[in-house]
Enzyme design. Structure first.
Site, mmCIF file in Angstrom:
data_model
loop_
_atom_site.group_PDB
_atom_site.id
_atom_site.type_symbol
_atom_site.label_atom_id
_atom_site.label_comp_id
_atom_site.label_asym_id
_atom_site.label_seq_id
_atom_site.Cartn_x
_atom_site.Cartn_y
_atom_site.Cartn_z
ATOM 1 N N HIS A 1 -15.716 5.837 24.782
ATOM 2 C CA HIS A 1 -16.054 6.840 23.774
ATOM 3 C C HIS A 1 -16.943 6.059 22.785
ATOM 4 O O HIS A 1 -17.355 4.958 22.875
ATOM 5 C CB HIS A 1 -14.927 7.261 23.221
ATOM 6 N N GLU B 1 -21.151 11.885 22.431
ATOM 7 C CA GLU B 1 -20.734 10.155 22.384
ATOM 8 C C GLU B 1 -21.887 9.898 23.473
ATOM 9 O O GLU B 1 -21.591 9.306 24.571
ATOM 10 C CB GLU B 1 -19.574 9.821 22.679
ATOM 11 N N ARG C 1 -18.813 18.703 20.905
ATOM 12 C CA ARG C 1 -17.884 17.676 21.311
ATOM 13 C C ARG C 1 -17.131 17.955 22.706
ATOM 14 O O ARG C 1 -16.833 17.053 23.545
ATOM 15 C CB ARG C 1 -17.008 17.351 20.147
#
Lengths: 99, 309
Positions: free
Chosen positions: B196, B71, B126
Site C-alpha cells: 500500500h 496507491e 480508493r
C-alpha cells in the site's frame, strides 16, 4: 491537461489537532466540506496529535483555510496546486502515451 | 524483451496485463500466469506464479499490490519485483535460492476495476467499483471486506464512505477470489505481503485489536531486519510494528485475515512517501522506492526460510 483539469485549484492540507476539541472541530468541518481524506483512512481516527492529510477543492480550501486560521489549528499546505502535481507525477513520455 | 518494458513509469491496467501475458509466453521456466476469477466489471484477476517449476512440493509466498486503487506505487513495485527476480535469478545466489525453494504468487493489481478507474477518471479513487441498486454510491473498501471482525472499528457501514466494509464479508468478487485462492493453498503459503501507500511503514498483525501475536518474536525480528536493510539503500526510515499500534486499529483487512487463516507471517507495507507527494509519488522515485523495498522483501523471505518455524 490530465483528467480534464478537474484538480485545478485543489489543495492537499496537513492538519494536526492539538486537542480533542480541535479534533472534533476538524471532523465536523471535514464532513461539511466533503474533503477527500488521504490519511488516516477514516475521519474517526482523527484525535489529538493525529497527522491528518485532506484534499479539498478550490472553494472548500478557502473555507477550510479561513476556518483553520480563525481557530488557530496548526496546518501546512502540502500540495498547493494539485493539478500540477498530478501532471508532474508522470514523465513527459507517459503523459504523451496517456493522451 | 523483459528489459525493454519500462519499470520506472506507471502503466495502465491494459499494459500491465499485456506485460503479464508476455512474461507467460517468454519465461516458461520461471513464470506461469493464470486467472483466479473476474472482477465486478468482468476483468480477469491475474496472478503470476514465479519460481522454478518443480514437481516437488514447494512452499509459497503471496504478494499483492493495488488493493487501493490510487496507491499506484504498489503495482509499480509488484512489476519491479518480478523483473528483478527474473533478471537476477542466474546471478544472485539469494534470489536463485528463493525461486528454487519457493513459489511467489504475485498479484500486481488486485483491485483492477478501481485501478482502471483511477487511471482514466478519478486519480484519487480508493475503493472497488461494485454497484448495489439499493445505494447511490459505488464501491467497497477492499481492505475492509475480509472476514475478520468485519465492519467493526475503523470500517464504515456507509456505502458512500471510503472505508465502506461492504454489504457482507467477501462481497467483492476480487476479495472473494483471492480469499478462495489463499484458503485453497494455505498449507503451502508461508507468508502474505500486501503493498500500500503512503506512510513508510512495515506492519504486521494485529490490526483489528491491541494484542500480541503468538509468533511475535520471529515476525518482529524479520520486520526489524527488513527495515534496517531498506534504510541501508537510500537512508529512508520506515517504522515497523503491529498495525494497531503503529498505524491505527482497522478491522476486516487482508493482512489480519491471512494471519487468522493460518498464514503465519503476514505483513503490510506502506511505501513512500510520508506526505510530500502522497499518492502522487513521481515516476523518478519509482526506482529508489522499489530498489529499497526489494531488499526488504528479500530479507523477510530469507529470514523466514532460514530462521522461522
Amino acid at each position: 491537461h490530465s483528467y480534464d483539469n478537474r484538480y485545478a485549484g485543489h489543495k492537499v492540507i496537513r492538519l494536526i489537532p492539538k486537542s480533542e476539541e480541535e479534533a472534533l472541530a476538524l471532523k465536523s468541518v471535514s464532513h461539511q466540506l466533503k474533503v477527500d481524506l488521504w490519511q488516516p483512512s477514516s475521519i474517526s481516527y482523527v484525535s489529538e496529535g493525529t497527522i491528518t492529510d485532506v484534499r479539498v477543492t478550490q472553494n472548500a480550501s478557502r473555507t477550510l483555510l479561513a476556518f483553520l486560521q480563525k481557530t488557530n489549528i496548526q496546518y501546512k499546505v502540502l500540495i498547493e496546486d494539485l493539478q500540477k502535481a498530478v501532471e508532474n507525477e508522470n514523465s513527459v513520455h507517459t503523459q504523451r502515451n496517456r493522451r | 524483451s523483459l528489459s525493454e518494458y519500462n519499470y520506472e513509469v506507471y502503466h495502465s491496467l491494459e499494459d500491465i496485463q499485456s506485460w503479464m501475458h508476455y512474461l507467460n509466453q517468454t519465461q516458461p521456466s520461471l513464470v506461469q500466469v493464470f486467472s483466479i476469477g473476474r472482477s465486478f466489471e468482468g476483468r480477469p484477476l491475474l496472478i503470476i506464479q514465479l519460481g522454478r517449476k518443480s514437481q516437488v512440493y514447494k512452499r509459497a509466498v503471496w504478494i499483492d499490490c493495488g488493493i487501493h486503487a490510487r496507491e499506484w506505487i504498489g503495482p509499480a513495485f509488484c512489476q519491479w519485483f518480478v523483473k528483478e527476480a527474473i533478471l537476477t535469478y542466474k546471478t544472485d545466489p539469494a534470489m536463485r535460492k528463493m525461486l528454487n525453494h519457493l513459489y511467489f504468487y504475485i498479484m500486481p493489481v488486485l483491485n483492477v476495476d478501481g485501478y482502471h478507474f483511477s487511471w482514466t477518471h478519478d486519480r484519487f479513487w480508493r475503493k472497488t467499483r461494485s454497484r448495489n441498486s439499493k445505494f447511490r454510491c459505488r464501491g467497497v473498501d477492499a481492505n475492509r471486506n475480509w472476514k475478520v471482525k468485519w465492519c467493526d472499528e475503523g470500517a464504515s457501514a456507509d456505502p458512500c464512505d471510503d472505508t465502506y466494509c461492504g454489504p457482507f464479508p467477501e462481497s467483492e468478487p476480487e476479495v472473494k477470489a483471492v480469499a478462495n485462492f489463499l484458503r485453497k493453498h494455505r498449507k503451502r503459503i508461508r507468508a502474505y505481503l500486501s503493498f500500500h501507500a503512503y506512510a513508510q511503514m512495515l506492519l504486521y498483525p494485529y490490526s483489528y485489536k491491541h494484542a500480541t501475536i503468538p509468533n511475535f518474536s520471529c515476525v518482529e525480528f524479520a520486520a526489524h531486519k527488513a527495515v534496517k536493510a531498506l534504510r541501508s539503500v537510500h537512508g529512508i526510515r520506515y517504522r515497523h510494528g503491529p498495525a494497531s499500534q503503529t498505524l491505527y486499529v482497522s478491522s476486516g483487512n487482508s493482512m489480519d485475515w491471512a494471519y487468522k487463516n493460518g498464514i503465519p507471517y503476514s505483513f503490510a507495507f506502506e511505501l513512500r512517501d510520508t506526505g510530500y507527494f502522497g499518492f502522487l509519488l513521481p515516476e523518478m522515485l519509482i526506482k529508489p522506492t522499489c530498489t529499497e523495498t526489494m531488499l526488504a522483501v528479500k530479507n523477510i523471505t530469507m529470514h523466514l526460510l532460514k530462521n522461522c518455524p
